[in-house]
Scaffold this active site. Structure first.
Site, short mmCIF file in Angstrom:
data_model
loop_
_atom_site.label_atom_id
_atom_site.label_comp_id
_atom_site.label_asym_id
_atom_site.label_seq_id
_atom_site.Cartn_x
_atom_site.Cartn_y
_atom_site.Cartn_z
CE LYS A 158 -3.80 -0.33 2.69
NZ LYS A 158 -4.62 -0.61 3.91
N GLY A 165 -8.64 4.32 -2.98
CA GLY A 165 -8.51 2.96 -3.46
C GLY A 165 -7.35 2.74 -4.43
CD GLU A 200 -2.34 -2.70 6.18
OE1 GLU A 200 -3.26 -3.02 5.40
OE2 GLU A 200 -2.38 -1.69 6.88
CG HIS A 208 -14.42 -0.47 4.82
ND1 HIS A 208 -13.24 0.06 4.35
CD2 HIS A 208 -15.06 0.54 5.45
CE1 HIS A 208 -13.18 1.35 4.68
NE2 HIS A 208 -14.27 1.67 5.34
CD GLU A 275 -11.75 4.24 5.68
OE1 GLU A 275 -12.60 4.82 5.00
OE2 GLU A 275 -10.72 3.72 5.17
CD GLU A 288 -7.76 5.48 4.70
OE1 GLU A 288 -6.85 6.31 4.51
OE2 GLU A 288 -8.66 5.27 3.86
CG ASN A 290 -10.84 8.60 5.23
OD1 ASN A 290 -9.77 8.70 4.62
ND2 ASN A 290 -11.64 7.58 5.05
NE ARG A 292 -11.56 12.40 2.87
CZ ARG A 292 -12.30 11.33 2.66
NH1 ARG A 292 -13.60 11.36 2.89
NH2 ARG A 292 -11.76 10.20 2.25
CB VAL A 295 -18.90 9.96 -0.02
CG1 VAL A 295 -20.10 9.65 -0.89
CG2 VAL A 295 -17.78 10.60 -0.83
P1 ADP Z 1 -7.85 4.14 0.52
O1 ADP Z 1 -7.28 5.17 1.46
O2 ADP Z 1 -7.20 4.15 -0.81
O3 ADP Z 1 -9.34 4.14 0.48
P2 ADP Z 1 -7.83 1.99 2.51
O4 ADP Z 1 -6.62 1.72 3.31
O5 ADP Z 1 -8.96 2.73 3.16
O6 ADP Z 1 -7.41 2.74 1.15
O7 ADP Z 1 -8.41 0.62 1.93
C1 ADP Z 1 -9.46 0.60 1.00
C2 ADP Z 1 -9.98 -0.81 0.85
O8 ADP Z 1 -8.93 -1.68 0.41
C3 ADP Z 1 -10.49 -1.44 2.12
O9 ADP Z 1 -11.82 -1.08 2.40
C4 ADP Z 1 -10.38 -2.93 1.78
O10 ADP Z 1 -11.42 -3.34 0.93
C5 ADP Z 1 -9.07 -2.96 0.99
N1 ADP Z 1 -7.93 -3.25 1.89
C6 ADP Z 1 -7.07 -2.34 2.43
N2 ADP Z 1 -6.16 -2.95 3.23
C7 ADP Z 1 -6.44 -4.26 3.22
C8 ADP Z 1 -5.87 -5.43 3.86
N3 ADP Z 1 -4.81 -5.36 4.66
N4 ADP Z 1 -6.45 -6.64 3.61
C9 ADP Z 1 -7.53 -6.75 2.80
N5 ADP Z 1 -8.10 -5.70 2.17
C10 ADP Z 1 -7.57 -4.46 2.36
#
Ligand code: ADP
Length: 455
Positions: A158, A165, A200, A208, A275, A288, A290, A292, A295
């Protein structure tokens, strides 16, 4: 006291902010790009100033022009909405130093939570569970492979600066890791100007689930319950609901407390979201924050009856939250939001900008539409494809879902393709109705559903 607000955004969220301000007797100034001259927020705000060309980089991302507009029009505060400059710590700092209130957290909290690996570290120290992974960004491919093996495949790579996303890649073994590592770095560099990535454990088929936080400047931090945002396509949310069909009140209490600890660790003020990913056994992991308004905030508003945008303005004004954790009741209402995008779900979600012919939004009991669209409106191709949000609510999940199906059937948007038919199909899908959707749901659903159903 805030008397005039500049809205540094466009679309439905700009309109949402106009509405809150009007109810509070606060004047509004819209800023807009040349492409948005026809936009509803421009027409409905008290004043409007054009700040530049069609591209976001020439308008909605131009902090200098936005601050100049604020000074010319003599506003006391800026609401950044979501996206654009909303999570830009420098912009918040600039507002602070020009003596204009930034309706959001302090720049230092934005900075702390904006770097995902610093954010993880911060909340971990506060005792909040995080997804097992690298300690901070990985420096080289060889170090990264070692860490991935130690964590155990599958892993997710990531972007430290990630969002929306983007910049996420999954690897199942050493070979795919080597490839995905470089792809992720390249994508992150291109999208965020920062190629740093961290690793991760990839949680398989999680939900989520995120918690809405409100924190005032007097040390009170509350949570307003959760939103289940498991229905996603390419890590982007499509449907959000509250309460989550997965949580029981024990787990809600535990996660709510963890969310408050996380926000406090960031010395957070204003509205924010923590989240989590939750596995089938109910283990939850912070991913993470957010910093702010989101949506999907109306889902929480319809369940709790609390106007989040007004609360944001009151907090920025230095007011105390007028309620306590015990005053916020869960379980009496259910709300669900469908994101209506100008995309063709029958053709791999290709963008479908253009002019809307007839536009008719549904109404009736338990239906709310937050949208800047209207008959004759031309959707510019330069921005996000979301043109509205349909929020339906009722005493139970069953009623909320039935209302959503009914409202989607009434929602008429002619001349362009939208995600409405897709949402209708999901509202009628037994897996979704049973409350079984995880983040793997959409791929499965699209795989077993004929796409001509969506046109
Ligand atoms: P962004 O900031 O780009 O939205 P996030 O960290 O919030 O990214 O993650 C967005 C989505 O990606 C999560 O809701 C989940 O569906 C997927 N995701 C993120 N991290 C993981 C993980 N460690 N394992 C499985 N899915 C993940």
């Amino acid at each position: 006291m805030i008397q005039k607000v500049l809205i540094a955004n466009r679309g439905e969220i700009a309109l949402r902010i106009v509405r809150a301000c009007r109810e509070m007797g606060i004047k509004t100034l819209a800023v807009y790009s040349e492409a948005d001259v026809q936009s509803l927020h421009v027409q409905l705000a008290d004043e409007a100033i054009c700040i530049g060309g069609n591209k976001s980089a020439d308008s909605y991302l131009r902090a200098d022009r936005i601050i100049s507009a604020a000074e010319i029009a003599d506003v006391d505060a800026i609401h950044p909405g979501y996206g654009f400059l909303s999570e830009n710590a420098k912009f918040a700092e600039q507002c602070e130093s020009c003596n204009i209130k930034f309706i959001g957290p302090k720049s230092k909290s934005i900075k702390m939570m904006g770097d995902k690996s610093v954010a993880k570290d911060t909340v971990k120290k506060a005792g909040v569970p995080t997804v097992p992974g690298s300690d901070g960004p990985v420096e080289s491919e060889s170090e990264a492979v070692k860490i991935a093996r130690k964590i155990g495949y599958p892993v997710i790579i990531k972007a430290v600066a990630g969002g929306g996303g983007r910049g996420m890649r999954i690897a199942h073994n050493d070979v795919s890791f080597a490839k995905e590592y470089h792809v992720a770095r390249g994508e992150a560099e291109k999208a965020f100007g920062n190629g740093a990535v961290y690793i991760e454990k990839y949680i398989e088929k999680p939900r989520h689930i995120e918690f809405q936080i409100l924190a005032d400047s007097h040390g009170k931090t509350l949570h307003l319950g959760e939103r289940d945002c498991s229905v996603q396509r390419r890590h982007q949310k499509l449907i959000e609901e509250s309460p989550s069909p997965f949580l029981n009140s024990d787990l809600r209490k535990k996660m709510g407390k963890a969310a408050i600890r996380a926000a406090e660790a960031a010395e957070y003020e204003n509205a924010g979201t923590i989240e989590f990913l939750v596995d089938a056994k109910g283990n939850y992991y912070f991913i993470e924050m957010n910093t702010r308004i989101q949506v999907e905030h109306p889902v929480t508003e319809e369940v709790t009856g609390i106007d989040l945008v007004k609360q944001q303005i009151m907090i920025a004004n230095g007011e105390k939250l007028a309620f306590d954790q015990g005053d916020i009741k869960f379980g009496e209402r259910h709300a669900i939001e469908c994101r209506i995008n100008a995309e063709d779900p029958a053709r791999n979600f290709s963008p479908s900008p253009g002019t809307i012919g007839l536009y008719y939004a549904p109404g009736g009991l338990g239906v709310r539409v937050d949208s800047h669209a209207y008959s004759g409106y031309t959707i510019p191709p330069y921005y996000d494809s979301m043109i509205g949000k349909l929020i339906c609510f009722g005493p139970t999940r069953k009623v909320a879902l039935e209302r959503a199906y009914r409202a989607l059937s009434e929602y008429l948007i002619r001349g362009i393709k939208t995600t409405i038919p897709l949402h209708k199909a999901i509202m009628a899908d037994p897996v979704f109705i049973e409350g079984k959707a995880t983040t793997a749901y959409m791929e499965d659903f699209l795989g077993r559903t004929a796409t001509d159903l969506f046109s």
